[in-house]
Design a protein around this motif. Sequence first.
Motif, short mmCIF file in Angstrom:
data_model
loop_
_atom_site.label_atom_id
_atom_site.label_comp_id
_atom_site.label_asym_id
_atom_site.label_seq_id
_atom_site.Cartn_x
_atom_site.Cartn_y
_atom_site.Cartn_z
N VAL A 81 0.84 -1.20 0.00
CA VAL A 81 0.00 0.00 0.00
C VAL A 81 0.87 1.25 0.00
N ASP A 82 1.93 1.24 0.81
CA ASP A 82 2.86 2.38 0.88
C ASP A 82 3.54 2.62 -0.46
N TYR A 83 3.70 1.57 -1.25
CA TYR A 83 4.29 1.70 -2.59
C TYR A 83 3.27 2.21 -3.61
N GLY A 84 2.03 2.41 -3.17
CA GLY A 84 1.00 2.93 -4.06
C GLY A 84 0.27 1.87 -4.85
N LEU A 85 0.26 0.63 -4.37
CA LEU A 85 -0.34 -0.47 -5.11
C LEU A 85 -1.70 -0.89 -4.58
N GLU A 86 -2.32 -0.08 -3.74
CA GLU A 86 -3.58 -0.48 -3.13
C GLU A 86 -4.66 -0.77 -4.17
N GLU A 87 -4.84 0.14 -5.13
CA GLU A 87 -5.89 -0.06 -6.13
C GLU A 87 -5.62 -1.28 -7.00
N THR A 88 -4.34 -1.51 -7.31
CA THR A 88 -3.97 -2.68 -8.11
C THR A 88 -4.30 -3.96 -7.36
N ILE A 89 -3.98 -4.00 -6.08
CA ILE A 89 -4.26 -5.18 -5.26
C ILE A 89 -5.76 -5.46 -5.22
N ILE A 90 -6.54 -4.41 -4.98
CA ILE A 90 -8.00 -4.58 -4.89
C ILE A 90 -8.58 -5.06 -6.22
N SER A 91 -8.04 -4.55 -7.32
CA SER A 91 -8.57 -4.94 -8.63
C SER A 91 -8.28 -6.41 -8.93
N TYR A 92 -7.15 -6.91 -8.44
CA TYR A 92 -6.77 -8.30 -8.71
C TYR A 92 -7.32 -9.28 -7.67
N TYR A 93 -7.36 -8.85 -6.40
CA TYR A 93 -7.71 -9.78 -5.33
C TYR A 93 -9.04 -9.48 -4.64
N GLY A 94 -9.66 -8.37 -4.99
CA GLY A 94 -10.97 -8.06 -4.43
C GLY A 94 -10.93 -7.16 -3.21
N SER A 95 -9.90 -7.35 -2.38
CA SER A 95 -9.76 -6.54 -1.17
C SER A 95 -8.35 -6.71 -0.60
N LEU A 96 -7.98 -5.79 0.28
CA LEU A 96 -6.68 -5.91 0.94
C LEU A 96 -6.66 -7.12 1.86
N ASP A 97 -7.80 -7.39 2.49
CA ASP A 97 -7.88 -8.55 3.39
C ASP A 97 -7.65 -9.85 2.63
N ALA A 98 -8.21 -9.95 1.42
CA ALA A 98 -8.03 -11.15 0.61
C ALA A 98 -6.56 -11.32 0.23
N PHE A 99 -5.91 -10.22 -0.10
CA PHE A 99 -4.48 -10.27 -0.45
C PHE A 99 -3.65 -10.69 0.75
N THR A 100 -3.98 -10.14 1.91
CA THR A 100 -3.26 -10.50 3.14
C THR A 100 -3.42 -11.97 3.45
N LYS A 101 -4.66 -12.48 3.30
CA LYS A 101 -4.91 -13.90 3.57
C LYS A 101 -4.13 -14.78 2.58
N MET A 102 -4.08 -14.37 1.32
CA MET A 102 -3.33 -15.13 0.33
C MET A 102 -1.85 -15.19 0.69
N TYR A 103 -1.30 -14.05 1.09
CA TYR A 103 0.12 -14.00 1.44
C TYR A 103 0.38 -14.80 2.71
N GLN A 104 -0.53 -14.74 3.64
CA GLN A 104 -0.41 -15.53 4.87
C GLN A 104 -0.40 -17.02 4.53
N ASP A 105 -1.28 -17.45 3.63
CA ASP A 105 -1.31 -18.85 3.20
C ASP A 105 0.00 -19.23 2.52
N ASP A 106 0.55 -18.32 1.72
CA ASP A 106 1.83 -18.58 1.05
C ASP A 106 2.94 -18.80 2.07
N LEU A 107 2.93 -18.01 3.13
CA LEU A 107 3.95 -18.15 4.18
C LEU A 107 3.82 -19.50 4.88
#
Length: 283
Positions: free
Chosen positions: A89-115
């Motif tokens: 988000v700090d890099y300015g990618l919030e809108e891109t993330i939401i467009s691809y993953y639906g929400s920031l929470d969904a992106f966070t969950k995906m990354y958590q699963d990857d970890l």
Amino acid sequence: MKKIVILLICLLALTACNNKASYSKVSDEDEVIFSGPGTTYTKGDLYAVLKLTSSTTINNELINYIANKENINPDDYKAEAEEYTQLMVDYGLEETIISYYGSLDAFTKMYQDDLVQFQIVKNYVSDHYDEYVTVDKPVKIQNVYFDNEEAAKKMIEDVNSGKDFATAAAENGYEADCSEFIALDSDDLLLEVKEYINSATQTGISSIIESSTTSADDEGNEIEVKQYNIVNIVDNDVNNYKEDYISVKAETITLDSIKDELFSKLNIEYFDQDLYDLMTTEE
């Protein structure tokens, strides 16, 4: 777990209990659920859809099951995932993330699963540590190269005079990163560099390791291009950086490539051929 239970209940409700075939079937599979102009939809059609679309959910639940058996708690990775999302988000990618993953929470969950999945692979590498180390011959190094032999000689002189490897490289015109990294025998390194790494018995800076490649000039004439490489053996005892090596090795292994072995170890079996075929071909 609730998702997989719901799917399995639907499957069981449609399936005849006394069916013993490798391909499970539906009782009264030809019974029409609905029909329209030129089409009908039967219980058998519904069962096939439920069975095949359940593969992703089943796969995720199996991964969670493996994580649990490996004593991996997903909550331990939540803070890191949230931190990474905030960084994006700090890099300015919030809108891109939401467009691809639906929400920031969904992106966070995906990354958590990857970890979590990466930790499963790391545990696998730990279990096969001796086997992998023997093949990989890991060595912690720094590596630079110059097109100019004089610059390479000057860098070696500077390091031998007490300058830091990276500083000496930069001061002699090397602009790329030369941070320490763990080199594996399978890495795409020059043959001459790899031979030096594998034969070095002591730490420290090498002499110039000369290599050459064939190229073409502007007129298409074949020319020999020389390269002057310098290697710094930072540490050749993997016991000193075992955890770092495990992480590096885990990056080269996909969870799918070891899933069958993990499932076998946990005695996970498929009792439906359609689902088995789908799950194994997806991998």
